[in-house]
Design a protein around this motif. Sequence first.
Motif, mmCIF file in Angstrom:
data_model
loop_
_atom_site.group_PDB
_atom_site.id
_atom_site.type_symbol
_atom_site.label_atom_id
_atom_site.label_comp_id
_atom_site.label_asym_id
_atom_site.label_seq_id
_atom_site.Cartn_x
_atom_site.Cartn_y
_atom_site.Cartn_z
ATOM 1 N N UNK A 131 -81.094 -88.919 -10.675
ATOM 2 C CA UNK A 131 -81.069 -88.436 -9.300
ATOM 3 C C UNK A 131 -81.926 -89.289 -8.362
ATOM 4 N N UNK A 132 -82.533 -90.373 -8.886
ATOM 5 C CA UNK A 132 -83.288 -91.286 -8.042
ATOM 6 C C UNK A 132 -84.793 -91.105 -8.045
ATOM 7 N N UNK A 133 -85.314 -90.246 -8.901
ATOM 8 C CA UNK A 133 -86.761 -90.036 -8.984
ATOM 9 C C UNK A 133 -87.392 -91.124 -9.846
ATOM 10 N N UNK A 134 -88.653 -91.433 -9.575
ATOM 11 C CA UNK A 134 -89.454 -92.312 -10.414
ATOM 12 C C UNK A 134 -90.575 -91.454 -10.995
ATOM 13 N N UNK A 135 -90.527 -91.232 -12.285
ATOM 14 C CA UNK A 135 -91.471 -90.336 -12.956
ATOM 15 C C UNK A 135 -92.766 -91.084 -13.260
ATOM 16 N N UNK A 136 -93.888 -90.522 -12.822
ATOM 17 C CA UNK A 136 -95.203 -91.062 -13.170
ATOM 18 C C UNK A 136 -95.713 -90.419 -14.450
ATOM 19 N N UNK A 137 -95.632 -89.094 -14.503
ATOM 20 C CA UNK A 137 -96.020 -88.378 -15.725
ATOM 21 C C UNK A 137 -95.457 -86.960 -15.672
ATOM 22 N N UNK A 138 -95.368 -86.364 -16.846
ATOM 23 C CA UNK A 138 -94.894 -84.992 -16.975
ATOM 24 C C UNK A 138 -95.886 -84.233 -17.838
ATOM 25 N N UNK A 139 -96.102 -82.982 -17.475
ATOM 26 C CA UNK A 139 -96.996 -82.119 -18.245
ATOM 27 C C UNK A 139 -96.292 -80.803 -18.529
ATOM 28 N N UNK A 140 -96.814 -80.113 -19.485
ATOM 29 C CA UNK A 140 -96.278 -78.814 -19.885
ATOM 30 C C UNK A 140 -97.267 -77.738 -19.471
ATOM 31 N N UNK A 141 -96.796 -76.756 -18.711
ATOM 32 C CA UNK A 141 -97.605 -75.576 -18.420
ATOM 33 C C UNK A 141 -97.105 -74.483 -19.359
ATOM 34 N N UNK A 142 -97.712 -73.321 -19.359
ATOM 35 C CA UNK A 142 -97.218 -72.275 -20.270
ATOM 36 C C UNK A 142 -95.757 -71.871 -20.025
ATOM 37 N N UNK A 143 -95.256 -72.051 -18.788
ATOM 38 C CA UNK A 143 -93.885 -71.621 -18.509
ATOM 39 C C UNK A 143 -93.023 -72.675 -17.830
ATOM 40 N N UNK A 144 -93.576 -73.839 -17.473
ATOM 41 C CA UNK A 144 -92.841 -74.837 -16.682
ATOM 42 C C UNK A 144 -93.064 -76.251 -17.196
ATOM 43 N N UNK A 145 -92.197 -77.145 -16.736
ATOM 44 C CA UNK A 145 -92.476 -78.575 -16.808
ATOM 45 C C UNK A 145 -93.042 -78.967 -15.443
ATOM 46 N N UNK A 146 -94.179 -79.629 -15.454
ATOM 47 C CA UNK A 146 -94.821 -80.097 -14.227
ATOM 48 C C UNK A 146 -94.587 -81.603 -14.154
ATOM 49 N N UNK A 150 -94.794 -86.694 -5.166
ATOM 50 C CA UNK A 150 -94.731 -85.236 -5.233
ATOM 51 C C UNK A 150 -95.175 -84.729 -6.595
ATOM 52 N N UNK A 151 -95.545 -83.469 -6.590
ATOM 53 C CA UNK A 151 -95.802 -82.706 -7.805
ATOM 54 C C UNK A 151 -94.791 -81.569 -7.766
ATOM 55 N N UNK A 152 -93.963 -81.462 -8.778
ATOM 56 C CA UNK A 152 -92.907 -80.453 -8.778
ATOM 57 C C UNK A 152 -92.881 -79.743 -10.121
ATOM 58 N N UNK A 153 -92.424 -78.508 -10.095
ATOM 59 C CA UNK A 153 -92.329 -77.681 -11.288
ATOM 60 C C UNK A 153 -90.869 -77.341 -11.543
ATOM 61 N N UNK A 154 -90.484 -77.370 -12.826
ATOM 62 C CA UNK A 154 -89.100 -77.123 -13.194
ATOM 63 C C UNK A 154 -89.021 -76.111 -14.324
ATOM 64 N N UNK A 155 -88.025 -75.223 -14.218
ATOM 65 C CA UNK A 155 -87.727 -74.265 -15.273
ATOM 66 C C UNK A 155 -87.274 -75.061 -16.495
ATOM 67 N N UNK A 156 -87.898 -74.859 -17.645
ATOM 68 C CA UNK A 156 -87.568 -75.677 -18.824
ATOM 69 C C UNK A 156 -86.214 -75.350 -19.457
ATOM 70 N N UNK A 157 -85.594 -74.255 -19.062
ATOM 71 C CA UNK A 157 -84.283 -73.906 -19.603
ATOM 72 C C UNK A 157 -83.165 -74.393 -18.684
#
Length: 85
Positions: free
Chosen positions: A45-60, A71-78
Amino acid sequence: MKAAITALLFVLSSAAWAHGDVQCPKHPKEEWRSHEELQRKLEKDGWTIRRMELTPTCYEVYAKDPQGNRIEAFFDPKTFERVED
């Protein structure tokens, strides 16, 4: 000088908790899709990922969006739907 350092530490610690309220819907871990799959989707989709982290309920995700904004964005892991606070 001590007051300035204390104020700076307070601001930095506040920023770290800025998104502490973000909660994705809770899904059993076995229903979560992989973070690699999310990364591939976002890069397509055109994003450049710097890093990803796992929260208890999301992908950050820390990234640049297609417009080049950091940006810092949160995504539903399902569902990989973006979750706003």
